[in-house]
Design a protein around this motif. Structure first.
Motif, mmCIF file in Angstrom:
data_model
loop_
_atom_site.group_PDB
_atom_site.id
_atom_site.type_symbol
_atom_site.label_atom_id
_atom_site.label_comp_id
_atom_site.label_asym_id
_atom_site.label_seq_id
_atom_site.Cartn_x
_atom_site.Cartn_y
_atom_site.Cartn_z
ATOM 1 N N THR A 169 3.170 2.077 -9.443
ATOM 2 C CA THR A 169 3.868 2.149 -8.161
ATOM 3 C C THR A 169 5.374 2.200 -8.393
ATOM 4 O O THR A 169 5.858 1.965 -9.499
ATOM 5 N N PRO A 170 6.141 2.489 -7.343
ATOM 6 C CA PRO A 170 7.602 2.510 -7.496
ATOM 7 C C PRO A 170 8.171 1.125 -7.780
ATOM 8 O O PRO A 170 7.687 0.111 -7.268
ATOM 9 N N VAL A 221 18.755 -6.764 -6.246
ATOM 10 C CA VAL A 221 17.708 -6.327 -5.326
ATOM 11 C C VAL A 221 16.611 -5.656 -6.133
ATOM 12 O O VAL A 221 16.879 -4.728 -6.910
ATOM 13 N N LEU A 222 15.371 -6.124 -5.966
ATOM 14 C CA LEU A 222 14.197 -5.476 -6.542
ATOM 15 C C LEU A 222 13.315 -5.006 -5.402
ATOM 16 O O LEU A 222 13.046 -5.761 -4.459
ATOM 17 N N LEU A 223 12.871 -3.763 -5.452
ATOM 18 C CA LEU A 223 11.938 -3.228 -4.458
ATOM 19 C C LEU A 223 10.754 -2.628 -5.185
ATOM 20 O O LEU A 223 10.925 -1.844 -6.126
ATOM 21 N N MET A 224 9.548 -3.007 -4.749
ATOM 22 C CA MET A 224 8.324 -2.531 -5.386
ATOM 23 C C MET A 224 7.228 -2.388 -4.335
ATOM 24 O O MET A 224 7.378 -2.820 -3.196
ATOM 25 N N SER A 225 6.120 -1.775 -4.731
ATOM 26 C CA SER A 225 4.903 -1.776 -3.919
ATOM 27 C C SER A 225 3.825 -2.528 -4.673
ATOM 28 O O SER A 225 3.789 -2.520 -5.905
ATOM 29 N N ASP A 226 2.939 -3.184 -3.922
ATOM 30 C CA ASP A 226 1.953 -4.062 -4.557
ATOM 31 C C ASP A 226 0.753 -3.334 -5.131
ATOM 32 O O ASP A 226 0.007 -3.907 -5.926
ATOM 33 N N ASP A 283 0.811 -1.227 0.000
ATOM 34 C CA ASP A 283 0.000 0.000 0.000
ATOM 35 C C ASP A 283 0.842 1.274 0.000
ATOM 36 O O ASP A 283 0.420 2.303 0.535
ATOM 37 N N VAL A 284 2.015 1.234 -0.594
ATOM 38 C CA VAL A 284 2.871 2.420 -0.698
ATOM 39 C C VAL A 284 2.689 3.015 -2.088
ATOM 40 O O VAL A 284 2.947 2.350 -3.100
ATOM 41 N N GLY A 285 2.222 4.252 -2.133
ATOM 42 C CA GLY A 285 1.874 4.876 -3.395
ATOM 43 C C GLY A 285 3.070 5.353 -4.197
ATOM 44 O O GLY A 285 4.210 5.386 -3.713
ATOM 45 N N PHE A 286 2.809 5.758 -5.424
ATOM 46 C CA PHE A 286 3.853 6.200 -6.351
ATOM 47 C C PHE A 286 4.690 7.329 -5.766
ATOM 48 O O PHE A 286 5.884 7.441 -6.071
ATOM 49 N N ALA A 287 4.100 8.139 -4.910
ATOM 50 C CA ALA A 287 4.777 9.346 -4.422
ATOM 51 C C ALA A 287 5.083 9.293 -2.935
ATOM 52 O O ALA A 287 5.198 10.333 -2.292
ATOM 53 N N ARG A 342 7.346 3.919 -14.845
ATOM 54 C CA ARG A 342 6.136 3.434 -15.524
ATOM 55 C C ARG A 342 5.953 1.942 -15.240
ATOM 56 O O ARG A 342 5.624 1.159 -16.126
ATOM 57 N N PHE A 343 6.165 1.596 -13.981
ATOM 58 C CA PHE A 343 5.962 0.223 -13.526
ATOM 59 C C PHE A 343 4.538 0.087 -13.006
ATOM 60 O O PHE A 343 4.017 0.991 -12.342
ATOM 61 N N HIS A 344 3.905 -1.053 -13.292
ATOM 62 C CA HIS A 344 2.493 -1.230 -12.973
ATOM 63 C C HIS A 344 2.239 -2.546 -12.244
ATOM 64 O O HIS A 344 3.003 -3.506 -12.365
ATOM 65 N N VAL A 345 1.143 -2.564 -11.498
ATOM 66 C CA VAL A 345 0.717 -3.736 -10.733
ATOM 67 C C VAL A 345 -0.773 -3.938 -10.991
ATOM 68 O O VAL A 345 -1.335 -3.371 -11.921
ATOM 69 N N THR A 346 -1.442 -4.704 -10.147
ATOM 70 C CA THR A 346 -2.839 -5.052 -10.406
ATOM 71 C C THR A 346 -3.837 -4.213 -9.622
ATOM 72 O O THR A 346 -5.030 -4.359 -9.808
ATOM 73 N N SER A 347 -3.389 -3.401 -8.711
ATOM 74 C CA SER A 347 -4.154 -2.501 -7.836
ATOM 75 C C SER A 347 -4.615 -3.140 -6.544
ATOM 76 O O SER A 347 -5.299 -2.482 -5.749
ATOM 77 N N ILE A 348 -4.232 -4.389 -6.275
ATOM 78 C CA ILE A 348 -4.551 -4.982 -4.980
ATOM 79 C C ILE A 348 -3.499 -6.039 -4.646
ATOM 80 O O ILE A 348 -2.866 -6.617 -5.526
#
Length: 748
Positions: free
Chosen positions: A401-402, A325-330, A32-36, A62-68
């Motif tokens: 998301t990041p 290392v890969l770091l992302m938000s879901d 739940d960490v937003g783009f900003a 411009r990385f994308h996820v499924t929104s949940i």
């Protein structure tokens, strides 16, 4: 025939061998960490460890996820679209349709399984959330748990559900329930514990086989609600959000453009009407809302520090240069705290906003042991700057998301930004590509389904490399979008969940959906609708969405609560009762108990009266407990933000054989030897929506963590002789649970 081993040729069992030079892999999934909301993506929230990671790596804007959460994790770990592997929504509501069963098939073996088969050690630490709700129990089935055959992890430590209390989580080690190593009073916090556990796993692995590569999946519950953190981390943010969400959004946007995270010329999308202007709020609301955000910021900074400890261990052990290392938000920032924020997120899940007056009175408790808080949705809007909307929607605020990638010595222009369109499904193919492993055609004899992602490895060395794929669909809870060759079409459908239809503008029916269209090559924020100017292109994109939806098992579309009639049954559905439980066992997960919707009854057989907990489920945010104080029976229940406490009229005698509690028809009752001896009105819900994934299971003869009531301190074991408890659906009048459900459904 040779009869002596000394004269025979041995035949050794072959071991799986990784490719030469195979790197270690650390995947960090924020929640739940937003783009900003990261410093390196323009936020004023301090994330120095993550910022250092970005400075030595690449940021993908411009990385994308499924929104949940569940769906993004399934896409990440399988390389397939989430509906294609049965994870169309979260695991709490699996449905009897192929795209929504919640049961990832063996035909989609996960990345760790593929790596394990090629000689990697594989460890998972933190949030899982990839098994259906009905399979959270000591009986499983454990096929889709982290150690399941086609999941592929060898060790696991963490929590299985959507969220958990950071002070008192429900934890599992491998397939066994386990207690936290310390209590809330001793300063325990989950995120720090997870970092400790990840470091311990890596230390043990290095000392046993330092030449063997490893894959670690590190998924803290942060910054998903509840936003809980010691005040030492939240108090430094006091006053820093007093200017409000519009000012935060403007400040972040300026930083993003200056740092090149957002292209110059991007239009900052407008504040929607359903988010109040900060200037129109009174002082009390502004003070409260700012405090919610201060606590969130402290929570995220604390999480960054734990990630920093893990990264520091890689440095000190000499493996950082050999580790990707890969770091992302879901998903994007979450608006599940409703418009006002809430002290108790489980009430917000049912669409009940927070009581502002109560929250103001308890403002100093926010983030502590006595709250399960979530900020107002104005901060989610700011957290996704410059994008629209938030988690659960196909708008960019939900799905962009990041993403940070660091691989020392293998990336061109470390510290720079990559702008290729990419998605969570691309990460598994990317890792296999750079390691040098071909995706298998079959695993355990099961033919593997098509991998939907494509490798991003070309972007590691070529900043201007082409996008790996040209098309990606999106869908969540009916919100839909499709991307194709730089264009994106998005519907205005409003989710029926969380009460948002009462506030957000847009369609509430698939037949009246309006599609908007955006040229993302020039419109980074999805701000300028071009649908009226190019109706033919829009029609093509809409047709493409339907084609992709059919190919990926998206259909039929989820319509909200009415779709829940198709809930997928568990292997062994929870009984209606009566069921007996004995003291001394592990927690019994809420989903395995008789249904509590409409009420329940508990009766305890005792032999010798004493003090202590007879049984307890949950904690002071949601749950119930039956216990004796000075031999007086007491029942306390907390649900829907309401606490009800009922004490018996007198001390029990030594001849008492049974005591109990019952909830039904709006009343909480105490029973002694089968007779109701006291009752009181209970105004809360007669169900517990959060305890199953947040506060854990039923304990018999003791409590743990955070007590349901301030009357006692856990474990407060029962000092008499407790033989068993009997648990049944329905209140003390024994109204069957099915009747209660039918009656509730008949009420408008």
């Amino acid at each position: 025939m040779t009869t002596r081993m000394s004269e025979a040729t041995p035949g050794f069992v072959p071991y799986p061998k990784p490719p030469d030079g195979a790197p270690n892999v650390l995947v960090i999934v924020l929640d739940d960490v937003g783009f900003a909301q990261l410093g390196c993506f323009g936020s004023p929230i301090e994330t120095p460890a993550i910022d250092r990671l970005a400075a030595g790596g690449l940021r993908y804007n411009r990385f994308h996820v499924t929104s949940i959460c569940s769906a993004s994790r399934a896409a990440l770990l399988t390389g397939r679209n989430h509906h294609a592997v049965g994870v169309g929504m979260t695991m709490e509501t699996p449905l009897g349709f192929p795209g929504y069963t919640g049961r990832i098939p063996a035909s989609a073996a996960m990345l760790p399984r593929v790596l394990k088969d090629r000689g990697y050690n594989t460890f998972a630490v933190g949030k899982w959330h990839l098994i259906p709700r009905g399979e959270y129990s000591s009986a499983g089935p454990m096929t889709r748990w982290p150690l399941g055959a086609h999941m592929g992890f060898e060790r696991y430590y963490g929590f299985l559900g959507a969220e958990t209390n950071q002070w008192s989580p429900e934890l599992w080690r491998d397939n066994t329930p386990t207690e936290p190593p310390a209590t809330p009073a001793e300063g325990y916090h989950l995120t720090a514990d997870l970092a400790d556990q990840a470091i311990a796993m890596l230390r043990d692995q290095r000392q046993a086989a330092s030449a063997k590569p490893w894959f670690v999946y590190f998924a803290p519950g942060a910054a998903h609600a509840p936003h809980q953190v010691p005040k030492d981390w939240s108090d430094p943010y006091r006053g820093r959000f007093d200017a409000g969400w519009e000012e935060l959004r403007s400040t972040v946007f300026g930083r993003q453009v200056a740092e090149g995270i957002v292209p110059d010329g991007t239009r900052l999308t407008d504040r929607p009407s359903w988010i109040p202007a900060w200037s129109e709020l009174d002082d009390e609301h502004r003070r409260l809302y700012a405090r919610y955000m201060e606590v969130f910021a402290g929570f995220l900074t604390h999480t960054d520090a734990q990630i920093g400890r893990l990264l520091a261990y890689l440095e000190s052990s000499g493996v950082a240069d050999d580790t990707i290392v890969l770091l992302m938000s879901d998903n994007g920032a979450s608006a599940e705290g409703t418009a006002t924020g809430t002290l108790n997120e489980s009430a917000a899940w049912l669409g009940h906003g927070g009581d502002v007056a109560e929250a103001v009175a308890r403002i100093d408790e926010i983030g502590g042991h006595t709250t399960f808080n979530h900020y107002p949705w104005g901060w989610a809007w700011a957290g996704n700057t410059p994008l629209q909307l938030w988690k659960r929607y196909a708008w960019l605020g939900g799905v962009r998301t990041p993403l940070i990638v660091r691989w020392p010595g293998r990336l061109a222009e470390p510290g720079s930004i990559r702008s290729q369109f990419c998605h969570a499904v691309d990460l598994a193919p990317t890792l296999l590509d750079v390691i040098g492993i071909e995706p298998p055609d079959a695993v355990d004899g099961v033919a593997q389904q098509m991998v939907d992602g494509a490798s991003l490895s070309a972007t590691f060395s070529e900043p201007g490399a082409p996008e790996p794929r040209s098309t990606q669909y999106f869908e969540m809870h009916g919100s839909r979008a499709v991307y194709h060759e730089g264009w994106k079409a998005t519907t205005d459908y409003v989710s029926p969940l969380f009460g948002e239809r009462d506030h957000l503008s847009g369609s509430q029916d698939f037949d009246t959906d309006r599609w908007s269209m955006f040229d993302l090559t020039t419109d980074f924020a999805e701000a300028v609708d071009l649908s009226a100017e190019q109706p033919e292109r829009l029609a093509d994109l809409e047709r493409l969405w339907w084609s992709e939806a059919e190919r990926n098992q998206v259909l039929p579309l989820f319509e909200g609560p009415s779709s829940l009639v198709a809930l997928h049954p568990a292997e062994y559905p929870a009984p209606s009762g009566p069921v007996t439980y004995e003291p001394g066992g592990a927690p019994i997960y809420e989903g395995a108990l008789p249904a509590m919707f409409g009420g329940f009854t508990i009766s305890a057989d005792i032999d010798g009266v004493g003090d202590g907990v007879i049984c307890a489920l949950g904690d002071l945010n949601d749950g119930f407990a039956l216990y004796l104080l000075d031999r007086v029976p007491v029942a306390t229940i907390v649900s829907g933000g309401t606490t009800t406490r009922l004490a018996g009229p007198h001390q029990l005698s030594e001849t008492t054989g049974r005591i109990g509690m019952g909830l039904g028809r709006g009343q909480l009752s105490l029973l002694v030897d089968g007779e109701v001896v006291a009752s009181t009105v209970h105004l809360g819900m007669t169900m517990f929506p959060a305890v199953g994934t947040a506060a854990g299971g039923l304990l018999v003869g003791r409590d743990r963590g955070l007590a349901v009531s301030g009357d006692y301190e856990p474990p407060f074991p029962f000092t008499g002789t407790l033989r068993r408890i009997t648990f049944s659906s329905g209140g003390p009048d024994r109204r069957p649970a099915a009747d209660e459900v039918a009656r509730a459904q008949a009420v408008d």
